[in-house]
Structures are given as C-alpha cells and as structure tokens.
Enzyme design. Structure first.
Site, PDB file in Angstrom:
ATOM      1  N   GLY A 112      14.752  47.108 -26.241  1.00  0.00           N
ATOM      2  CA  GLY A 112      13.674  46.332 -26.854  1.00  0.00           C
ATOM      3  C   GLY A 112      12.292  46.675 -26.341  1.00  0.00           C
ATOM      4  O   GLY A 112      11.979  47.820 -25.994  1.00  0.00           O
ATOM      5  N   GLY A 151      14.394  43.316 -16.394  1.00  0.00           N
ATOM      6  CA  GLY A 151      14.911  43.682 -17.712  1.00  0.00           C
ATOM      7  C   GLY A 151      14.574  45.128 -18.018  1.00  0.00           C
ATOM      8  O   GLY A 151      14.550  45.976 -17.141  1.00  0.00           O
ATOM      9  N   TYR A 175      12.009  26.035 -25.075  1.00  0.00           N
ATOM     10  CA  TYR A 175      11.549  27.422 -25.000  1.00  0.00           C
ATOM     11  C   TYR A 175      10.045  27.480 -24.734  1.00  0.00           C
ATOM     12  O   TYR A 175       9.586  28.311 -23.934  1.00  0.00           O
ATOM     13  CB  TYR A 175      11.893  28.154 -26.291  1.00  0.00           C
TER      14      TYR A 175
END
Length: 285
Positions: free
Chosen positions: A29, A25, A176
């Site tokens: 962010g 990633g 999650y």
C-alpha cells in the site's frame, strides 16, 4: 498547518542518499510506495512489520517489500515485529542503528481501521486501533528520539489527517476518528516539543481515495478505485517533505496535493487512475 508551522518545501527529487528511515508497516500500500520512493532517492529503509508470511488475499510481505526497496536503489532491512510491543520497537531501533549507524527519519505508517458506528465496534477492535495508531506512533517516535536528535536531518512524518473539530467525522466513526486524531495530536505535540532541537515533525494525508489492494478487496472496491489516485502521489509528497530542511518544515498537517503544489508540481491529473471519473474525496477533509 499550525499557527507556528514552517513550510519551506524541497523538490520531490531531493536526495535522501544515506539517510536512514525507520517505518512502521510498509509491506504494501501507501507505506510500500513511500519506502520504494525513498529507496530510489538513496535512502536506507528499515521496516518494522508483522507481515512475515503471505496474506491469503493481499500481496506482499515485509521481505518482498525489502526486495523492492533494494531494486529501487536503496538499502532495505526487515525487522519482523509489532509496533504495539515495546521490546519489538526497541529492537527495531537497535537494528537500524547497528546496520546503518543511526536514524534520521521516522515514518509512522502503521494504522488499523474500522469505520463502524459506536455500538457496532467490538472493544478488541477499539483497543487495536488505539494501540497501533496512537500508542504505536508515540512509542516509535519516542524510542527513536535520541538518534533523531543526533541526526543532521531529523524528521518525523505521520500518516494522519488534519485535526478538524467539525463533528461530522466523530459522528461518522467515532472510534476510528479518535485513533487517527490521536496520531495527529502526536504531530502537534512533538512539533512544539522538538522545535528548538530542529526536528521536523509533520503529518501527511491524501486528499482523495488512494488505490490500494485493501480497497480493491472491499465489496465494490473495483468500482471505488476508479475515482482514486495512485499511491505514488502520497509517496511523492512524502519525498518532498522528507527531503526538506527540518528546521524550515515542521508543525504542518499537509495533504498530498497541497505538498506537491508547494513543491512546484502542477500536474496532479497524472496520478488519477481514471482521469475521466470524478475523484473521490478522502475522509477527514
């Protein structure tokens, strides 16, 4: 922290000059904040991400992230790929080694989220969270291990929460929670497995809500982020961890504020978006 954790923390500004980081990633962010902070300290930062093209509502691609890393003073490299795919991870490791001669640090940043209750979670979304969060973390760490063992400064840092058997979080969002705790189990196991080889393995998690584009785009997100901190707090905490001697820092489940206090940072209010608004505590704490 685990019972056998080691916790000698470096200053936030410890040099990462010529250290090579491989991150999953990182296009935007918290991951991008960490990548830019590492670049500012002289690191080479290799990003493995699928975000080659602009998102309709979120700013940033892997290519703009590399530009920002370079502008910060580091050397960035984009590897377009999917952390779920073995061949893409192997290619990212190979390209990092070809470009910079090795890998010193792995940052497991990529993560999928869905906070729905059990009967509302589509199994494709469940599988996505397991594949990115748990399998991706394990795979990226595993594939880079030969190069970490050869490094003089080997770290694995995973953005995952402290393991907490309070049933609250499993009851809130079981799918999650299992996926994030799977990432943390990787920290727990690798810290023990690699301790005799001097590889520092730690997890890092924000104490509060963090201001990101993804949060801002949620319904009510503009109001929510008033009680958030800037992503720089997580980036600064990551720099303190990654700048530390891996032989003296391993097996910990840190929060960002905890790390900064150990690193001698006393003013955390500077990270608050709106110091007049009470901070919103993050989940899992």
């Amino acid at each position: 922290m685990t019972s056998e954790s080691r916790t000698e923390i470096a200053p936030v500004s410890a040099s990462l000059k010529n250290r090579t980081i491989l991150m999953s990633g990182g296009s935007r962010g918290i991951g991008l904040a960490i990548a830019k902070a590492a670049g500012a300290l002289g690191a080479n930062v290799v990003l493995l991400s699928k975000t080659a093209d602009p998102h309709p509502s979120l700013e940033g691609t892997i290519h703009t992230a590399v530009e920002e890393i370079n502008q910060a003073g580091g050397r960035g490299l984009a590897v377009v790929g999917d952390v779920r795919i073995d061949e893409d991870v192997q290619r990212a490791v190979a390209e990092a080694v070809a470009a910079f001669g090795g890998i010193d640090i792995v940052v497991n940043n990529a993560s999928a989220i869905n906070l729905a209750k059990t009967d509302q979670v589509d199994m494709k979304r469940y599988d996505l969270m397991q594949d990115i969060n748990v399998r991706g973390t394990f795979l990226l760490s595993k594939t880079a291990l030969p190069y970490l063992r050869a490094s003089q400064h080997p770290h694995i840092l995973t953005l995952s929460p402290p393991l907490n058997l309070d049933p609250r979080w499993a009851g809130e969002h079981l799918a999650y929670t299992m996926a994030k705790y799977g990432m943390s189990m990787t920290t727990l196991g690798l810290a023990e497995e690699l301790k005799v080889q001097g590889v520092g393995v730690n997890s890092l998690w924000p104490e509060t809500l963090i201001d990101t584009a993804a949060i801002r785009n949620l319904p009510g997100g503009q109001k929510m982020i008033q009680g958030a901190r800037d992503a720089q707090i997580v980036a600064d905490a990551a720099m303190a961890i990654l700048g530390s001697d891996p032989k003296k820092l391993s097996g910990n489940f840190f929060t960002d504020g905890q790390v900064l206090k150990l690193a001698g940072v006393t003013d955390l209010e500077k990270y608050a978006l709106n110091p007049q608004v009470p901070l919103v505590e993050d989940i899992f704490l």
